[in-house]
Scaffold this motif. Structure first.
Motif, PDB file in Angstrom:
ATOM      1  N   UNK A 138       0.853  -1.192   0.000  1.00 19.24           N
ATOM      2  CA  UNK A 138       0.000   0.000   0.000  1.00 19.24           C
ATOM      3  C   UNK A 138       0.887   1.241   0.000  1.00 19.24           C
ATOM      4  N   UNK A 139       0.642   2.130  -0.951  1.00 17.54           N
ATOM      5  CA  UNK A 139       1.428   3.355  -1.081  1.00 17.54           C
ATOM      6  C   UNK A 139       0.493   4.553  -1.166  1.00 17.54           C
ATOM      7  N   UNK A 140       0.905   5.718  -0.636  1.00 15.20           N
ATOM      8  CA  UNK A 140       0.049   6.912  -0.742  1.00 15.20           C
ATOM      9  C   UNK A 140      -0.143   7.317  -2.200  1.00 15.20           C
ATOM     10  N   UNK A 141      -1.323   7.833  -2.482  1.00 10.16           N
ATOM     11  CA  UNK A 141      -1.592   8.331  -3.834  1.00 10.16           C
ATOM     12  C   UNK A 141      -0.729   9.548  -4.135  1.00 10.16           C
ATOM     13  N   UNK A 142      -0.540  10.402  -3.118  1.00 11.92           N
ATOM     14  CA  UNK A 142       0.344  11.558  -3.249  1.00 11.92           C
ATOM     15  C   UNK A 142       1.084  11.762  -1.938  1.00 11.92           C
ATOM     16  N   UNK A 143       2.321  12.196  -2.046  1.00 15.41           N
ATOM     17  CA  UNK A 143       3.143  12.526  -0.883  1.00 15.41           C
ATOM     18  C   UNK A 143       3.764  13.904  -1.130  1.00 15.41           C
ATOM     19  N   UNK A 144       3.701  14.776  -0.118  1.00 14.10           N
ATOM     20  CA  UNK A 144       4.217  16.139  -0.275  1.00 14.10           C
ATOM     21  C   UNK A 144       5.077  16.503   0.925  1.00 14.10           C
ATOM     22  N   UNK A 145       6.287  16.976   0.627  1.00 13.52           N
ATOM     23  CA  UNK A 145       7.162  17.544   1.652  1.00 13.52           C
ATOM     24  C   UNK A 145       7.031  19.056   1.559  1.00 13.52           C
ATOM     25  N   UNK A 146       6.381  19.654   2.538  1.00 12.94           N
ATOM     26  CA  UNK A 146       6.053  21.080   2.506  1.00 12.94           C
ATOM     27  C   UNK A 146       7.173  21.854   3.173  1.00 12.94           C
ATOM     28  N   UNK A 147       7.809  22.730   2.415  1.00  8.99           N
ATOM     29  CA  UNK A 147       8.907  23.543   2.928  1.00  8.99           C
ATOM     30  C   UNK A 147       8.572  25.017   2.885  1.00  8.99           C
ATOM     31  N   UNK A 148       9.411  25.809   3.548  1.00  3.40           N
ATOM     32  CA  UNK A 148       9.216  27.257   3.587  1.00  3.40           C
ATOM     33  C   UNK A 148       9.879  27.898   2.366  1.00  3.40           C
ATOM     34  N   UNK A 149       9.190  28.888   1.789  1.00  8.16           N
ATOM     35  CA  UNK A 149       9.750  29.622   0.656  1.00  8.16           C
ATOM     36  C   UNK A 149      10.632  30.776   1.095  1.00  8.16           C
ATOM     37  N   UNK A 150      10.598  31.108   2.373  1.00  7.62           N
ATOM     38  CA  UNK A 150      11.380  32.228   2.892  1.00  7.62           C
ATOM     39  C   UNK A 150      11.975  31.820   4.233  1.00  7.62           C
ATOM     40  N   UNK A 151      12.899  32.644   4.701  1.00  3.06           N
ATOM     41  CA  UNK A 151      13.453  32.463   6.038  1.00  3.06           C
ATOM     42  C   UNK A 151      12.534  33.122   7.058  1.00  3.06           C
ATOM     43  N   UNK A 152      12.376  32.493   8.195  1.00  2.00           N
ATOM     44  CA  UNK A 152      11.543  33.080   9.235  1.00  2.00           C
ATOM     45  C   UNK A 152      11.477  32.198  10.458  1.00  2.00           C
TER      46      UNK A 152
END
Length: 434
Positions: free
Chosen positions: A69-83
């Motif tokens: 069983x595998x996820x249909x979608x996987x997302x690694x959400x990162x920051x576009x800026x420093x903060x």
């Protein structure tokens, strides 16, 4: 000597009798055997058998394969800026909806810039509104009055100039400088009158179209500045790109988020995908939209019906297997997915071959050394009212449950023995049991 001689004489005396009896017995047995064989051959009872027709149809192939069983979608959400991380709205395992906020970074400076930009936009908007509204009635009346005053002054200077010229022409006591002074005052009054008339006309017509266009452009520019600041503020709030579950947090409140670095990870588990490794012999028969039965060892009491959505045309060179993606609905229990990513799966794939084949029940096959044969029913003729069987060697093909593909000297519609064929011999008489 007597006993021995007597014995020999007795034996010689009995030999003819014994020989005669032996011959009679052997002859009687031979005759009995001959009569019995003839009688049995004449009275042979047909063997009872059950039969089934040879069918011609498309083959349905079913094979069980191992999958994950595998996820249909996987997302690694990162920051576009420093903060700096100010808020973390989710924890590992939480279910989230698309566009739900996940993490918020500090935005104090940007909010100040946004307030200033909005105030500047108000200024530009009011300037544009003033131009679009045109001149006020009071402003028109003012310019009109200025025109009237300028006209009166002009008329006065004109009259004074005429008098000065007449006096100079009549030789009265007046110098040429006085005449020229009256002329210059008349010209100045005329110019003032023309300027007053122009101001009055401008008041009537309102601002120029070019100035209105400039003011409109200033408003548009300021709006873009605000949008830019708002977009920068949005970058400080990380949102879920789709419905799913949080599986990993890479930062905490108070931590520093660097541009391009991961903050959280999430997966989409409904619908769920199962990746199956299919052998190269069977993958040629697998087609998208084909049905698949999926079972999980962790869920022994459940069976899921999925659908083949993709067949990856690149094999693993070591195992010669092709990844096949099967998609199925993933039910939830207590707001958690029933099927978890990474579960071990057993997938039964079904495929229908394009060409039709001759199919027989597997019970009709009889082993004969290295050969496979089937007993075909030979119908009774008018001369001989006995139903017999014919042994036909066959080559086996694909299997379809209880049925199997065969190739040989057979045709669709013929009947083959499926029960009672273990002790049959060619041309043996049989009796078909309904």
């Amino acid at each position: 000597m007597c006993p021995f001689s007597c014995h020999e004489s007795n034996a010689s005396r009995l030999s003819p009798v014994i020989v005669w009896h032996r011959s009679a017995i052997i002859g009687t047995l031979a005759c009995a055997l001959h009569v019995s064989a003839s009688f049995c051959q004449a009275q042979e009872v047909p063997a009872p058998v059950r039969v089934h027709q040879i069918m011609q149809r498309r083959i349905t192939l079913e094979r069980e394969f191992i999958g994950t069983a595998t996820p249909r979608r996987r997302s690694t959400i990162g920051s576009a800026i420093d903060g700096r991380v100010m808020q973390m709205f989710v924890r590992e395992g939480d279910a989230v909806q698309a566009k739900d906020p996940l993490v918020r970074l500090r935005t104090g400076t940007l909010e100040i810039e946004l307030a200033r930009a909005k105030a500047q936009l108000d200024l530009r908007a009011h300037e544009l509104a003033e131009m679009l509204n045109g001149s006020r009635p009071e402003e028109i009346e003012k310019t009109k009055a200025q025109v009237e005053g300028a006209r009166a002054i002009f008329e006065y200077t004109e009259a004074r100039l005429r008098r000065a010229r007449q006096t100079y022409d009549n030789g009265a006591v007046i110098t040429l400088d006085q005449v020229e002074e009256a002329l210059s005052q008349s010209i100045a009054a005329k110019n003032i009158l023309q300027a007053a008339r122009a101001d009055y006309q401008m008041a009537l017509e309102g601002p120029r179209k070019e100035r209105i266009a400039q003011a409109q452009s200033q408003v548009i520019i300021q709006n873009k500045v605000i949008q830019q600041i708002e977009d920068r503020i949005k970058l400080h709030t990380l949102k879920a790109p789709f419905d799913g579950y949080i599986v990993k947090r890479h930062n905490e409140v108070g931590g520093w988020a660097s541009a391009g670095k991961p903050v959280v990870e999430m997966v989409e588990l409904n619908p769920m995908e199962v990746e199956v490794l299919v052998s190269e012999k069977f993958v040629t028969h697998v087609r998208p939209t084909a049905e698949a039965i999926v079972r999980f060892d962790a869920l022994p009491d459940r069976e899921f019906v999925g659908e083949v959505i993709r067949v990856v045309p690149q094999a693993d060179l070591r195992s010669r297997t092709f990844p096949v993606k099967v998609q199925l609905v993933n039910p939830t229990r207590a707001n958690q997915p029933l099927i978890k990513a990474g579960m071990f799966a057993r997938v039964t794939l079904t495929s229908h071959l394009a060409n039709e084949a001759l199919m027989v029940l597997k019970d009709s096959l009889v082993l004969n050394g290295n050969r496979r044969i089937v007993f075909v029913i030979v119908p009774a003729s008018q001369r001989d009212n006995t139903t017999t069987v014919k042994a036909v060697p066959v080559t086996l093909g694909n299997s379809d449950g209880l049925w199997i593909e065969v190739r040989g000297d057979i045709t669709a519609g013929q009947r083959v023995v499926i029960k009672g064929n273990e002790r049959l011999r060619p041309q043996q008489a049989v009796r078909v049991i309904p």
